[in-house]
Design a protein around this motif. Sequence first.
Motif: not given
Length: 140
Positions: A51-53, A55-59
């Motif tokens: 599980s990775d980010w 963007t700054l707002k989504s994973r």
Amino acid sequence: MSTNAFEVKGAIRDLIKARPELAGYQVTWGFPTRNPERRWVFVGEVMWSDSDWATLKSRQETFEVSVVLNCQMSGGSAEEVERELQTMSAGIEDAMKANPSLGVQSVIATDFVPKKLMSFPGDQAFEGQLETVVRVKARL
């Protein structure tokens, strides 16, 4: 817990139930009841690998859903049982190629991966089992 695994697991089960190659097969969420039919498929274990980010707002999450196919043939041979399992899995793979998102909007990619094939004699029948996984990458 934020995950797409449960929605994807249900979509895999529904996709398998709709396949003409699997007409007459018992298709279940999890292991079949105590006395499963001679031919069954279950959509089972979920294993998360990442599980990775994104963007700054989504994973994004990556996980696998196990799909086990089982076939028992009275008077059949190991080869016949294994060929039937291959036909079953080819139907699932074809359906996934036609709809790689499985109808789940957040799914980015899927892959149908065979893991283990075995066959063995039983009481007046041969039985075979094909263990596979569906690899999924999805947005959270």
